[in-house]
Design a protein around this motif. Sequence first.
Motif, short mmCIF file in Angstrom:
data_model
loop_
_atom_site.label_atom_id
_atom_site.label_comp_id
_atom_site.label_asym_id
_atom_site.label_seq_id
_atom_site.Cartn_x
_atom_site.Cartn_y
_atom_site.Cartn_z
N LEU A 70 0.83 -1.20 0.00
CA LEU A 70 0.00 0.00 0.00
C LEU A 70 0.87 1.26 0.00
O LEU A 70 1.97 1.26 0.54
N SER A 71 0.33 2.33 -0.57
CA SER A 71 0.99 3.63 -0.57
C SER A 71 0.38 4.49 0.54
O SER A 71 -0.80 4.84 0.48
N PHE A 72 1.20 4.83 1.54
CA PHE A 72 0.75 5.61 2.69
C PHE A 72 1.15 7.06 2.55
O PHE A 72 2.16 7.40 1.94
N ARG A 73 0.34 7.92 3.15
CA ARG A 73 0.64 9.35 3.25
C ARG A 73 0.25 9.79 4.65
O ARG A 73 -0.57 9.15 5.32
N ASP A 74 0.84 10.89 5.10
CA ASP A 74 0.49 11.41 6.41
C ASP A 74 -0.85 12.14 6.32
O ASP A 74 -1.17 12.76 5.31
N TYR A 75 -1.61 12.04 7.39
CA TYR A 75 -2.89 12.75 7.45
C TYR A 75 -3.02 13.42 8.80
O TYR A 75 -3.04 12.73 9.84
N ILE A 81 -2.15 6.97 6.29
CA ILE A 81 -3.35 6.43 5.69
C ILE A 81 -3.08 5.94 4.27
O ILE A 81 -2.29 6.55 3.55
N ALA A 82 -3.73 4.83 3.90
CA ALA A 82 -3.56 4.25 2.57
C ALA A 82 -4.89 3.67 2.10
O ALA A 82 -5.60 3.02 2.88
N ALA A 83 -5.22 3.90 0.84
CA ALA A 83 -6.45 3.35 0.26
C ALA A 83 -6.31 1.84 0.10
O ALA A 83 -5.27 1.34 -0.32
N LEU A 84 -7.37 1.12 0.45
CA LEU A 84 -7.40 -0.33 0.24
C LEU A 84 -8.08 -0.65 -1.08
O LEU A 84 -9.01 0.05 -1.49
N PRO A 85 -7.67 -1.73 -1.74
CA PRO A 85 -8.27 -2.08 -3.02
C PRO A 85 -9.70 -2.62 -2.89
O PRO A 85 -10.48 -2.50 -3.82
N THR A 86 -10.02 -3.19 -1.73
CA THR A 86 -11.33 -3.79 -1.51
C THR A 86 -11.84 -3.39 -0.13
O THR A 86 -11.08 -3.44 0.84
N PRO A 87 -13.12 -3.01 0.00
CA PRO A 87 -13.64 -2.64 1.32
C PRO A 87 -13.63 -3.84 2.27
O PRO A 87 -13.69 -4.99 1.84
N LEU A 88 -13.56 -3.54 3.57
CA LEU A 88 -13.58 -4.60 4.58
C LEU A 88 -15.00 -4.87 5.03
O LEU A 88 -15.87 -4.00 4.97
N ASN A 89 -15.22 -6.08 5.51
CA ASN A 89 -16.52 -6.51 6.03
C ASN A 89 -16.74 -5.86 7.40
O ASN A 89 -15.93 -6.03 8.30
N LEU A 90 -17.81 -5.12 7.55
CA LEU A 90 -18.08 -4.40 8.79
C LEU A 90 -19.12 -5.08 9.67
O LEU A 90 -19.60 -4.47 10.63
N ASP A 91 -19.44 -6.34 9.41
CA ASP A 91 -20.39 -7.07 10.25
C ASP A 91 -19.92 -7.04 11.70
O ASP A 91 -18.79 -7.41 12.01
N TYR A 107 -10.73 3.06 8.12
CA TYR A 107 -11.62 4.22 8.09
C TYR A 107 -12.62 3.97 6.96
O TYR A 107 -12.31 4.13 5.78
N ALA A 108 -13.79 3.50 7.36
CA ALA A 108 -14.80 3.03 6.41
C ALA A 108 -15.23 4.06 5.37
O ALA A 108 -15.37 3.71 4.19
N PRO A 109 -15.46 5.33 5.74
CA PRO A 109 -15.92 6.28 4.71
C PRO A 109 -14.97 6.44 3.53
O PRO A 109 -15.40 6.69 2.42
N ASP A 110 -13.66 6.28 3.77
CA ASP A 110 -12.67 6.42 2.70
C ASP A 110 -12.11 5.08 2.23
O ASP A 110 -11.23 5.05 1.38
N GLN A 111 -12.57 3.97 2.83
CA GLN A 111 -12.06 2.63 2.48
C GLN A 111 -10.54 2.60 2.61
O GLN A 111 -9.83 2.16 1.72
N SER A 112 -10.04 3.08 3.78
CA SER A 112 -8.60 3.22 3.97
C SER A 112 -8.10 2.48 5.20
O SER A 112 -8.80 2.39 6.22
N LEU A 113 -6.87 2.01 5.11
CA LEU A 113 -6.17 1.44 6.26
C LEU A 113 -5.41 2.58 6.91
O LEU A 113 -4.82 3.42 6.22
N VAL A 114 -5.43 2.63 8.25
CA VAL A 114 -4.81 3.73 8.97
C VAL A 114 -3.90 3.19 10.07
O VAL A 114 -4.29 2.30 10.82
#
Length: 153
Positions: A70-75, A81-91, A107-114
Amino acid sequence: MLAVTLSGCRGGTDGSSLTGSSAPATQAPSSARTATTTPIIIEFAEQQIAGELGDSAASASFIEQLPLTLSFRDYGGQEKIAALPTPLNLDGAQDGSDAAPLTIGYYAPDQSLVLYYKPVGYFPGIVPIGTFENANLVQSQTSDFTATIREAG
């Protein structure tokens, strides 16, 4: 609308830094998979950080994507934070969290790993999925960077 979404992950402008004992930042997660955790390695800048993912639907769906580069950037000076290719299951996931330093979150709204290295306060959409061992090493990455996350072992 985009500005509102992005501000949800950033948290406050608290300039606090990690203080006190460094034990939590240097304590390595267990290296053996248990019924509740999966050990991982985060590799970047010729460094490795140990971590572990919890026992949740979101964590399980992230593990299914590993290994992942993943490509991370500071936030906000608080997280990488880095965008994920596929959303995670939030059950079963909570609506939000206050993600303490050393938390691996989704971070579900942006589909990102933090990777949280400073406190961010409570925000809807933050789903903790695990922990990592070295906030200082993550924070010290002053430019965008690429990291590979894989199961340990």
